[in-house]
Design a protein around this motif. Structure first.
Motif, mmCIF file in Angstrom:
data_model
loop_
_atom_site.group_PDB
_atom_site.id
_atom_site.type_symbol
_atom_site.label_atom_id
_atom_site.label_comp_id
_atom_site.label_asym_id
_atom_site.label_seq_id
_atom_site.Cartn_x
_atom_site.Cartn_y
_atom_site.Cartn_z
ATOM 1 N N THR A 235 95.541 25.561 62.906
ATOM 2 C CA THR A 235 95.071 24.490 62.031
ATOM 3 C C THR A 235 95.724 23.177 62.455
ATOM 4 O OG1 THR A 235 94.866 26.056 60.204
ATOM 5 C CG2 THR A 235 94.873 23.710 59.634
ATOM 6 N N ASP A 236 94.922 22.118 62.568
ATOM 7 C CA ASP A 236 95.409 20.791 62.966
ATOM 8 C C ASP A 236 96.011 20.088 61.743
ATOM 9 O OD1 ASP A 236 95.810 18.168 63.776
ATOM 10 O OD2 ASP A 236 93.868 17.982 64.772
ATOM 11 N N ILE A 237 97.328 20.030 61.676
ATOM 12 C CA ILE A 237 98.021 19.456 60.515
ATOM 13 C C ILE A 237 97.632 18.002 60.282
ATOM 14 C CG2 ILE A 237 100.301 18.764 59.634
ATOM 15 C CD1 ILE A 237 101.436 21.291 60.952
ATOM 16 N N SER A 238 97.425 17.246 61.354
ATOM 17 C CA SER A 238 97.157 15.812 61.200
ATOM 18 C C SER A 238 95.897 15.540 60.394
ATOM 19 C CB SER A 238 97.074 15.126 62.564
ATOM 20 O OG SER A 238 95.881 15.445 63.258
ATOM 21 N N ARG A 239 94.972 16.498 60.378
ATOM 22 C CA ARG A 239 93.719 16.323 59.618
ATOM 23 C C ARG A 239 93.922 16.532 58.119
ATOM 24 N NH1 ARG A 239 90.106 13.959 63.227
ATOM 25 N NH2 ARG A 239 90.653 14.763 65.296
ATOM 26 N N PHE A 240 95.101 17.003 57.737
ATOM 27 C CA PHE A 240 95.377 17.285 56.330
ATOM 28 C C PHE A 240 96.496 16.411 55.775
ATOM 29 C CE2 PHE A 240 93.326 20.957 58.120
ATOM 30 C CZ PHE A 240 92.447 21.365 57.126
ATOM 31 N N LEU A 241 96.853 15.367 56.497
ATOM 32 C CA LEU A 241 97.967 14.521 56.064
ATOM 33 C C LEU A 241 97.760 13.891 54.687
ATOM 34 C CD1 LEU A 241 98.989 12.828 59.431
ATOM 35 C CD2 LEU A 241 100.283 14.539 58.133
ATOM 36 N N PRO A 242 96.571 13.349 54.356
ATOM 37 C CA PRO A 242 96.400 12.787 53.007
ATOM 38 C C PRO A 242 96.644 13.820 51.912
ATOM 39 C CG PRO A 242 94.658 12.010 54.450
ATOM 40 C CD PRO A 242 95.393 13.089 55.208
ATOM 41 N N TRP A 243 96.136 15.015 52.107
ATOM 42 C CA TRP A 243 96.330 16.103 51.138
ATOM 43 C C TRP A 243 97.808 16.468 51.027
ATOM 44 C CZ3 TRP A 243 97.718 21.319 52.377
ATOM 45 C CH2 TRP A 243 97.592 22.221 51.315
ATOM 46 N N ASN A 245 100.482 14.625 51.873
ATOM 47 C CA ASN A 245 101.278 13.507 51.337
ATOM 48 C C ASN A 245 101.084 13.337 49.837
ATOM 49 O OD1 ASN A 245 102.391 12.918 53.836
ATOM 50 N ND2 ASN A 245 100.757 11.495 54.390
ATOM 51 N N LYS A 246 99.883 13.617 49.354
ATOM 52 C CA LYS A 246 99.629 13.524 47.911
ATOM 53 C C LYS A 246 100.458 14.551 47.147
ATOM 54 C CE LYS A 246 95.838 13.500 44.530
ATOM 55 N NZ LYS A 246 96.329 14.527 43.609
ATOM 56 N N ILE A 247 100.508 15.771 47.669
ATOM 57 C CA ILE A 247 101.292 16.821 47.019
ATOM 58 C C ILE A 247 102.780 16.493 47.056
ATOM 59 C CG2 ILE A 247 102.004 19.236 47.204
ATOM 60 C CD1 ILE A 247 99.112 19.826 48.135
ATOM 61 N N LEU A 248 103.249 16.017 48.189
ATOM 62 C CA LEU A 248 104.671 15.676 48.311
ATOM 63 C C LEU A 248 105.041 14.530 47.377
ATOM 64 C CD1 LEU A 248 105.295 15.903 52.169
ATOM 65 C CD2 LEU A 248 105.586 17.675 50.424
ATOM 66 N N LYS A 249 104.153 13.554 47.252
ATOM 67 C CA LYS A 249 104.420 12.417 46.376
ATOM 68 C C LYS A 249 104.486 12.841 44.915
ATOM 69 C CE LYS A 249 102.666 7.833 45.109
ATOM 70 N NZ LYS A 249 101.597 6.808 45.351
ATOM 71 N N GLU A 250 103.569 13.723 44.526
ATOM 72 C CA GLU A 250 103.525 14.183 43.135
ATOM 73 C C GLU A 250 104.570 15.275 42.872
ATOM 74 O OE1 GLU A 250 99.474 15.318 42.535
ATOM 75 O OE2 GLU A 250 98.755 13.239 42.515
#
Length: 255
Positions: A235-243, A245-250
């Protein structure tokens, strides 16, 4: 590396019987001490190794979404040896998969694990950075993959962490060699044109390029680790960065 346990044949390829979640490191070597201290073992309540994973913050781990199928309960950190004395065990507080994930063959095979407590960095436990934007890897770029999976198709997993270098394979060649329906947002490396790659038990571990975790071990074909075969798929992690980062922020891992 230790085996994942049950092999999953994914729904849309069941007739072909070709896609199987990644298991062990093939033709690798024992990981040097004081290296890859971000590696974790995802385990059952009774200490059975299910998958690999890697620590990205003090309380979040990335692994593969299909690793949730065997009921992960705890995480082993701080040791290359699954039976070692200097290890730390933490319970899993929660897991989070992309809402688009259905099965491995359809892609989006990534999962975040929220740990029950924070793990401060130490000389035994470290985090690994992720890409900061969409990445463009190049053909034959050398990266590495590590885990506790099988070292041969018909063997068991190992207790000592193993690592192997693998070369990136461009998507066009990867599609040509697989010659069947194929998910988006993946990276191909190893397994084809070489005797090296991952195998059952390595799922969830990181593909590391330039000291960053860029991929997550997802699947090979038909539980075959007698390479060269078809390319291994991550799985290409870079394609899921917004998802991510949102979890880490919350600071929560809930859908």
């Amino acid at each position: 590396m230790n085996g994942l346990g049950k092999l999953l044949v994914f729904h849309f390829l069941m007739c072909l019987g070709q896609t199987v979640q990644g298991f062990k490191i093939i033709n690798g070597e024992t990981a040097p001490e004081n290296s890859m201290q971000y590696m974790v073992s995802v385990q059952t309540k009774y200490g059975k190794h299910i998958c690999g994973g890697f620590l990205i913050t003090e309380d979040f781990v990335i692994t593969a979404a299909h690793c949730n199928d065997e009921g992960p309960y705890q995480i082993l950190l701080g040791s290359h040896n699954l039976k070692g004395m200097n290890k730390k065990m933490l319970k899993i507080e929660n897991t989070c998969k992309p809402s688009t994930y259905q099965n491995v063959g359809l892609g989006d095979d990534i999962m975040l694990i929220k740990l029950s407590e924070k793990v401060p960095p130490s000389n035994m436990i470290q985090t690994i950075p992720l890409p900061t934007s969409v990445i463009n890897l190049y053909q034959n770029q050398i990266c590495s993959v590590a885990g506790w999976g099988k070292t041969l198709t018909n063997r068991f997993g190992v207790n000592e962490l193993r690592v192997v270098n693998v070369s990136i394979i461009n998507r066009e060649l990867c599609l040509e060699k697989w010659n069947e329906p194929f998910p988006l947002n993946v990276i191909c490396a190893g397994g084809y044109g070489t005797t090296k790659g991952f195998c059952q038990g390595d799922s969830g571990g990181p593909l590391v390029c330039n000291s960053k975790a860029v991929g997550v071990v997802s699947f090979n074909r038909n539980a075959n680790c007698n390479y060269p075969d078809v390319p291994n798929v991550y799985t290409d992690i870079s394609r899921f960065l917004p998802w991510i980062n949102k979890i880490l922020k919350e600071n929560t891992c809930q859908l």
